[in-house]
Design an enzyme around this catalytic site. Structure first.
Site, mmCIF file in Angstrom:
data_model
loop_
_atom_site.group_PDB
_atom_site.id
_atom_site.type_symbol
_atom_site.label_atom_id
_atom_site.label_comp_id
_atom_site.label_asym_id
_atom_site.label_seq_id
_atom_site.Cartn_x
_atom_site.Cartn_y
_atom_site.Cartn_z
ATOM 1 N N ALA A 85 -49.381 17.975 -5.034
ATOM 2 C CA ALA A 85 -50.459 17.221 -5.680
ATOM 3 C C ALA A 85 -51.828 17.560 -5.110
ATOM 4 O O ALA A 85 -52.808 16.890 -5.424
ATOM 5 C CB ALA A 85 -50.201 15.726 -5.540
ATOM 6 N N GLY A 86 -51.916 18.571 -4.266
ATOM 7 C CA GLY A 86 -53.223 18.941 -3.711
ATOM 8 C C GLY A 86 -53.648 18.059 -2.557
ATOM 9 O O GLY A 86 -54.807 18.092 -2.145
ATOM 10 N N LEU A 87 -52.722 17.273 -2.017
ATOM 11 C CA LEU A 87 -53.082 16.341 -0.940
ATOM 12 C C LEU A 87 -52.509 16.773 0.410
ATOM 13 O O LEU A 87 -52.380 15.964 1.325
ATOM 14 C CB LEU A 87 -52.629 14.918 -1.295
ATOM 15 C CG LEU A 87 -53.239 14.354 -2.589
ATOM 16 C CD1 LEU A 87 -52.681 12.958 -2.899
ATOM 17 C CD2 LEU A 87 -54.764 14.293 -2.502
ATOM 18 N N GLY A 88 -52.147 18.043 0.513
ATOM 19 C CA GLY A 88 -51.719 18.582 1.807
ATOM 20 C C GLY A 88 -50.315 18.170 2.220
ATOM 21 O O GLY A 88 -50.007 18.106 3.413
ATOM 22 N N ALA A 111 -48.497 18.364 5.929
ATOM 23 C CA ALA A 111 -48.116 17.079 6.533
ATOM 24 C C ALA A 111 -46.631 17.114 6.912
ATOM 25 O O ALA A 111 -46.243 16.688 8.009
ATOM 26 C CB ALA A 111 -48.393 15.934 5.551
ATOM 27 N N ASP A 122 -55.367 22.677 5.956
ATOM 28 C CA ASP A 122 -54.432 21.553 5.752
ATOM 29 C C ASP A 122 -53.715 21.195 7.057
ATOM 30 O O ASP A 122 -53.566 20.022 7.390
ATOM 31 C CB ASP A 122 -53.384 21.913 4.687
ATOM 32 C CG ASP A 122 -53.991 22.040 3.298
ATOM 33 O OD1 ASP A 122 -55.230 22.076 3.195
ATOM 34 O OD2 ASP A 122 -53.215 22.115 2.319
HETATM 35 C C1 MEV Z 1 -55.494 23.999 -0.211
HETATM 36 O O1 MEV Z 1 -55.469 22.664 0.245
HETATM 37 C C2 MEV Z 1 -56.840 24.594 0.042
HETATM 38 C C3 MEV Z 1 -57.011 26.045 -0.363
HETATM 39 O O2 MEV Z 1 -58.341 26.411 0.027
HETATM 40 C C4 MEV Z 1 -56.001 26.939 0.314
HETATM 41 C C5 MEV Z 1 -56.197 27.001 1.832
HETATM 42 O O3 MEV Z 1 -57.319 26.821 2.308
HETATM 43 O O4 MEV Z 1 -55.201 27.259 2.517
HETATM 44 C C6 MEV Z 1 -56.900 26.244 -1.866
#
Ligand code: MEV
Length: 302
Positions: free
Chosen positions: A94-97, A101, A142
């Site tokens: 979901a883009g929240l790491g 984690a 992350d």
């Molecule tokens: C992912 O949370 C962030 C990106 O910039 C990939 C990364 O920095 O590893 C898309």
């Protein structure tokens, strides 16, 4: 002992951070918790996270199994007969790491089970080995936030520079559309020829500086303006979607200072900063669009 790895949001600078530019990122107050418990029946090292309907053996042909083995190999803890029992307070993909984690929580739980010191460098190396398998060209942002918490500016060359800030309320809208970070990172590599000279990557890096200064000056309108510009550039690089664009538009037209996708894009989550009295109306707009958002308070310490 129960161990944690925190989820994160990137306020500014995702994708550009892969090419050495700064990113402004903050840990969420939630993530993945993990404890290593003996498996009475014996057998292989296992991982069980009911919240994600994930149940694997280290020996399975599964991406999380490979990540798990990368962690145990990096830590040199062998493959003890334990079950890593986890809980997750953030969605995965979901883009929240979530993967960082998970990797940090697993690394801490394995060291704790081996009665070893929770050494930050060892944990970072193990979690990075897992992220390299999951995401290819990961910048490390992350993992840094999953481990350190707080808020700060991350650069590949210098790591995380944490700072104190007034607590910042961020609306988070997980779109429910899964995606893989590596596919999005590859997309940006194609769009920019993976060159740090690409002017859109440079502009994203510059917006991190402008937005960080605005945050430190408590200028939320200024931070929001940087976020809006960053979303436009990210969309131009091909990592937004119609759904993410319309969630951001809905937040802005309901009074947000700014809104953008967060993390890799292509699905995943959006974030918005808004005057306190507009927050509920924005969450209602998102709900009407089928997205259950929440308010995360990040930063603090000032
Ligand atoms: C992912 O949370 C962030 C990106 O910039 C990939 C990364 O920095 O590893 C898309």
């Amino acid at each position: 002992m129960t161990c944690i790895g925190l989820g994160k949001i990137i306020l500014l600078g995702e994708h550009a951070v892969v090419y050495g530019f700064p990113a402004l990122a903050a840990a969420l107050d939630r993530g993945v918790t993990m404890a290593a418990v003996p498996t009475p029946a014996g057998g292989s090292l296992r991982l069980d996270i009911p919240a994600w309907s994930l149940k694997i053996l280290a020996s399975d042909d599964h991406p999380v199994s490979r990540a798990l083995l990368a962690i145990t190999d990096s830590l040199g803890v062998g493959r003890p007969t334990v079950t890593l029992v986890g809980d997750a307070q953030i969605p995965h993909s979901a883009g929240l790491g979530s993967s960082a984690a998970l990797a940090v929580a697993v690394s801490r739980a394995m060291l704790s089970h081996a009665k070893r010191k929770l050494d930050a460098k060892e944990i970072a190396a193990a979690a990075s080995a897992s992220e390299a398998l999951m995401h290819g060209r990961a910048s490390g942002v992350d993992v840094a936030l999953a481990q350190a918490g707080g808020i700060g500016v991350y650069r590949k060359a210098t790591g995380l520079r944490s700072f104190a800030s007034a607590p910042l309320r961020v609306l988070v809208g997980p779109s429910g559309a899964p995606r893989t970070t590596s596919a999005m990172v590859d997309k940006v590599a194609d769009a920019t020829s993976a060159s740090p000279d690409d002017k859109r990557l440079r502009a994203l890096g510059a917006l991190t500086d402008t937005g960080t200064n605005a945050l430190l000056a408590k200028d939320l309108a200024g931070l929001g303006a940087s976020m809006n510009k960053a979303h436009e550039i990210l969309a131009g690089l091909g990592v937004s979607t119609d759904q993410l664009d319309s969630l951001c538009d809905a937040a802005r037209s309901t009074g947000a200072h700014g809104a953008k996708l967060t993390g890799a894009g292509g699905g995943g989550a959006v974030i918005a900063i808004a005057p306190r009295e507009r927050e509920n109306a924005i969450l209602t707009e998102w709900k009407n669009a089928g997205v259950t958002g929440f308010v995360a308070t990040v930063g603090g310490g000032a």
